[in-house]
Design a protein around this motif. Sequence first.
Motif, short mmCIF file in Angstrom:
data_model
loop_
_atom_site.label_atom_id
_atom_site.label_comp_id
_atom_site.label_asym_id
_atom_site.label_seq_id
_atom_site.Cartn_x
_atom_site.Cartn_y
_atom_site.Cartn_z
N GLN A 309 0.60 -1.24 -0.06
CA GLN A 309 0.13 0.18 0.00
C GLN A 309 0.88 1.24 0.02
N LEU A 310 1.92 1.32 0.94
CA LEU A 310 2.41 2.55 0.98
C LEU A 310 3.84 2.74 0.01
N VAL A 311 4.28 1.72 -0.37
CA VAL A 311 5.48 1.75 -1.47
C VAL A 311 4.87 1.71 -2.56
N GLY A 440 17.47 4.44 8.97
CA GLY A 440 17.88 4.64 7.46
C GLY A 440 17.19 5.98 6.93
N VAL A 441 15.88 6.18 7.36
CA VAL A 441 15.22 7.45 6.85
C VAL A 441 15.67 8.73 6.92
N ARG A 442 15.71 9.62 6.18
CA ARG A 442 16.20 10.87 5.98
C ARG A 442 15.21 12.00 5.67
N VAL A 443 14.82 12.91 6.67
CA VAL A 443 14.04 14.12 6.25
C VAL A 443 14.49 15.20 5.66
N PRO A 444 14.24 15.73 4.70
CA PRO A 444 14.74 16.83 3.98
C PRO A 444 14.88 18.18 4.76
N ARG A 475 9.06 14.27 -2.73
CA ARG A 475 9.61 13.46 -3.33
C ARG A 475 10.84 12.66 -2.64
N ALA A 476 11.80 13.69 -2.21
CA ALA A 476 12.93 13.49 -1.48
C ALA A 476 12.53 12.48 -0.09
N LEU A 477 11.57 13.08 0.35
CA LEU A 477 11.07 12.07 1.88
C LEU A 477 10.77 10.97 1.38
N LEU A 478 9.83 10.76 0.42
CA LEU A 478 9.35 9.20 0.12
C LEU A 478 10.23 8.41 -0.54
N ASP A 479 11.32 8.90 -1.40
CA ASP A 479 12.47 8.09 -1.88
C ASP A 479 13.10 7.54 -0.74
#
Length: 516
Positions: A309-311, A440-444, A475-479
């Motif tokens: 669903q989310l990816v 691992g996630v990075r917030v812009p 887009r950067a956040l979702l990637d």
Amino acid sequence: MAQILTAPASSTTTPATVPAATPAAPVRRWVALAVLMLPVLLVSIDNTVLSFALPQISAALEPGGTQLLWIVDVYSLVLAGLLVPLGSVADRVGRRRLLLTGAAGFAAVSALAAFAPSAGALLVARAGLGFFGAMLMPSVLSLLRNVFTDRTERRLAVAVFASTFTVGSAVGPIVGGVLLEHFWWGSVFLLAVPVLALLVVLAPVFVPESRDPAPGRVDPVSIALVMAAMLTVVLGIKTLAKGDLLGLAELTVGLGVGAVFVRRQLRRPDPMLDVRLFAHTAFTGSVLVNLLSVFALVGFLFFVSQDLQLVLGLSPVQAGLVLVPGTVTTVAAGLSVVRLVRRVRPAVIVASGLAVSATGYLVTALVAGRGEAGWIALAFVVLALGVGMAETISNDLIVSSVPAEKAGAASAISETAYELGAVLGTAVLGGILTASYQAGVRVPDGVAPGAAARATETLGGATNVAATLPPGQARALLDSAHAAFGSGVVTTSVIGLVAVLAAAGIALVTLRRATA
């Protein structure tokens, strides 16, 4: 602990009053089986139906990552901890009576959960569902052993039981997907109401009452010990998944409390849980196979439901349909193995099936991050094939490898292993996946602190935050979020692969002398 005895002769609903020689008796037995599968189906669906509602719950109630895991886990945790003690209660008051009490309570709490106003309220409601769910389950395998005295018939009945459990876990996301496509997230809980209404009507007619005329005492100390042990162990696993070494201390305490529980059971003349049953090698091996199979299945569904669903961006119904081939495979495997086991030794079937299941996790690890639903569907088919075979054989061996008078205690342990496997599947695989994602996630740059915190908690949180950002930042956040999630899927798939292979090895060693 639970002895499998019929009710007194004055009862009109004991199995003894349904003569096997009469034409109606076989029909009555199979109708009773169908009725008993209603709570099995419901409880197993409830283990995983929440998985597909997690994105909507994340958006509506905004739970943190740890809170989200507890919302999923607390149901199975309470259920597993209370199955054995409530089995003792069922011995006293009557197994069918406790079944009906649990049905009424489960339906009422399901309605409350559907309209929970906050994540905390939903967490409490899920614990309540675990409590009443534990009332539903203790008598099912006991009654099957009582109703189906012929070994061939009983093996088929157990195959239906095992398939229903596995199918319920697999169907949960599909049912949830259909409901979520048309209604709000709380609709997944209202499913219980009509199912349990049917149970309340049919059970008094077709399901024979039974109780132990000399039941053991309910032991509050043992109940407290087993709940404390399970809660502390699961908490330790979740803490370790975050990289916090405090989890080792929590695990040590939990295992220590568990050791005290076992020692107490060995010293009591009427133990709440007859741990001596584990002296039967085939029984112990079957229980472990049960636990690890469910661990692998539920853990897989936890991350796949979010991936689809989310990816991949599928709707709940589309995501559920991806899992349909695997669900069909589970049913076919569970029923076909009934004939196969007459010619092939159980150890070979179970180990071979689990080796096939391991391939499903291998496929998942290799294709994680590719964004292809077809690979996920294939992985689930392969995983479900082996689990369906293993669950049928292991459940049959659990009730047949111990003396008949111990079948009640054996069935309680079997169901506890199932629920514990569900808890650990989410706690271990879900906890590691969540920790990997958060690391691992990075917030812009430029995202508000509150929104950034939500985005780093869960993939659902990142998806919701991205919807409020300008296109470039979104887009950067979702990637980043998808890459972090995919990396976590690889890690958890490898762990799932190891768990399934371990179960196959256990089967080869412990079931080598078991016969059909």
